[in-house]
Design a protein around this motif. Sequence first.
Motif, short mmCIF file in Angstrom:
data_model
loop_
_atom_site.label_atom_id
_atom_site.label_comp_id
_atom_site.label_asym_id
_atom_site.label_seq_id
_atom_site.Cartn_x
_atom_site.Cartn_y
_atom_site.Cartn_z
N GLN A 1 24.39 -37.27 -23.14
CA GLN A 1 23.59 -36.52 -23.65
C GLN A 1 23.61 -34.88 -23.44
O GLN A 1 23.72 -34.67 -22.11
CB GLN A 1 22.10 -36.83 -23.68
N VAL A 2 23.38 -34.00 -24.39
CA VAL A 2 23.66 -32.51 -24.24
C VAL A 2 22.40 -31.72 -24.36
O VAL A 2 21.73 -32.08 -25.50
CB VAL A 2 24.74 -31.90 -25.01
N ASP A 3 21.88 -30.98 -23.36
CA ASP A 3 20.48 -30.21 -23.64
C ASP A 3 20.89 -29.38 -24.89
O ASP A 3 21.77 -28.22 -24.60
CB ASP A 3 20.25 -29.48 -22.41
N LYS A 4 20.32 -29.25 -25.90
CA LYS A 4 20.52 -28.60 -27.26
C LYS A 4 20.17 -27.04 -26.80
O LYS A 4 20.65 -26.06 -27.53
CB LYS A 4 19.88 -28.94 -28.23
N ASN A 5 19.17 -26.77 -25.77
CA ASN A 5 18.89 -25.22 -25.74
C ASN A 5 19.96 -24.82 -24.77
O ASN A 5 20.09 -23.37 -24.85
CB ASN A 5 17.57 -25.52 -24.73
N ASN A 6 20.63 -25.49 -23.71
CA ASN A 6 21.39 -24.37 -23.16
C ASN A 6 22.98 -25.16 -22.85
O ASN A 6 23.80 -24.60 -22.02
CB ASN A 6 21.11 -24.34 -21.91
N GLY A 7 23.12 -26.26 -23.34
CA GLY A 7 24.34 -27.07 -23.27
C GLY A 7 24.75 -27.76 -22.02
O GLY A 7 25.86 -28.44 -22.10
N ASN A 8 23.50 -27.89 -21.11
CA ASN A 8 24.06 -28.69 -20.04
C ASN A 8 24.03 -29.92 -20.19
O ASN A 8 23.19 -30.59 -21.03
CB ASN A 8 22.97 -28.33 -19.05
N THR A 9 24.54 -30.87 -19.28
CA THR A 9 24.61 -32.27 -19.50
C THR A 9 23.81 -32.87 -18.38
O THR A 9 23.44 -32.47 -17.55
CB THR A 9 25.99 -32.74 -19.30
N THR A 10 23.80 -34.46 -18.69
CA THR A 10 23.11 -35.09 -17.65
C THR A 10 23.90 -34.95 -16.17
O THR A 10 23.14 -34.68 -15.20
CB THR A 10 23.20 -36.61 -17.84
N LEU A 11 25.24 -34.48 -16.34
CA LEU A 11 26.07 -34.37 -14.81
C LEU A 11 25.53 -33.08 -14.41
O LEU A 11 25.46 -32.81 -13.26
CB LEU A 11 27.36 -34.62 -15.05
N HIS A 12 25.53 -32.11 -15.26
CA HIS A 12 25.01 -30.88 -14.78
C HIS A 12 23.79 -30.78 -14.19
O HIS A 12 23.75 -30.30 -12.83
CB HIS A 12 24.96 -29.62 -16.05
N TYR A 13 22.86 -31.56 -14.61
CA TYR A 13 21.47 -31.50 -14.30
C TYR A 13 21.54 -32.42 -12.59
O TYR A 13 20.89 -31.86 -11.86
CB TYR A 13 20.60 -32.06 -15.31
N SER A 14 22.13 -33.45 -12.83
CA SER A 14 22.06 -34.28 -11.48
C SER A 14 22.57 -33.37 -10.26
O SER A 14 22.15 -33.56 -9.12
CB SER A 14 22.62 -35.67 -11.63
N ALA A 15 23.68 -32.69 -10.74
CA ALA A 15 24.46 -32.03 -9.33
C ALA A 15 23.76 -30.87 -9.00
O ALA A 15 23.38 -30.48 -8.02
CB ALA A 15 25.86 -31.62 -9.89
N ASP B 1 30.32 -42.90 -11.72
CA ASP B 1 30.81 -44.41 -11.91
C ASP B 1 30.65 -45.15 -13.41
O ASP B 1 31.43 -46.16 -13.63
CB ASP B 1 30.13 -45.30 -10.71
N SER B 2 29.71 -44.70 -13.79
CA SER B 2 29.29 -45.09 -15.48
C SER B 2 30.21 -44.48 -16.42
O SER B 2 30.20 -44.99 -17.55
CB SER B 2 27.78 -44.98 -15.61
N GLY B 3 31.17 -43.39 -15.94
CA GLY B 3 32.22 -42.99 -17.02
C GLY B 3 31.53 -41.70 -17.89
O GLY B 3 31.81 -41.76 -19.02
N VAL B 4 30.68 -41.15 -17.33
CA VAL B 4 30.20 -39.83 -17.89
C VAL B 4 31.28 -39.02 -18.16
O VAL B 4 32.23 -38.88 -17.52
CB VAL B 4 28.85 -39.36 -17.09
N ASN B 5 31.31 -38.23 -19.35
CA ASN B 5 32.27 -37.29 -19.65
C ASN B 5 31.91 -36.02 -18.74
O ASN B 5 31.16 -35.47 -18.86
CB ASN B 5 31.95 -36.84 -21.24
N ILE B 6 32.97 -35.84 -18.01
CA ILE B 6 33.18 -34.62 -17.07
C ILE B 6 33.51 -33.49 -17.78
O ILE B 6 33.50 -32.35 -17.20
CB ILE B 6 33.95 -34.84 -15.89
#
Length: 75
Positions: free
Chosen positions: A42-56, A69-74
């Motif tokens: 999922q991508v944040d429609k407001n700023n383009g950040n992904t779940t990976l961006h936020y977790s890091a 490990d679950s195969g998130v798109n990097i």
Amino acid sequence: MYKFTNLLTHFPPVCSVDTSIISYVIRGNMCGVKSNIDKIDQVDKNNGNTTLHYSASYGFLDITTFLLDSGVNIN
């Protein structure tokens, strides 16, 4: 008077399916992230950040590792 961070400790994590996995990532809620694994890219429609961006960005190493490990798109 409670600070915002104190309020978070008084409520148990919610593990139900939500419309936004990003909200669980931001809160560091691994159970919520696992419950919404189908929305991993999922991508944040407001700023383009992904779940990976936020977790890091928030320093949630366990969630970041789980997403990778679950195969998130990097990209």
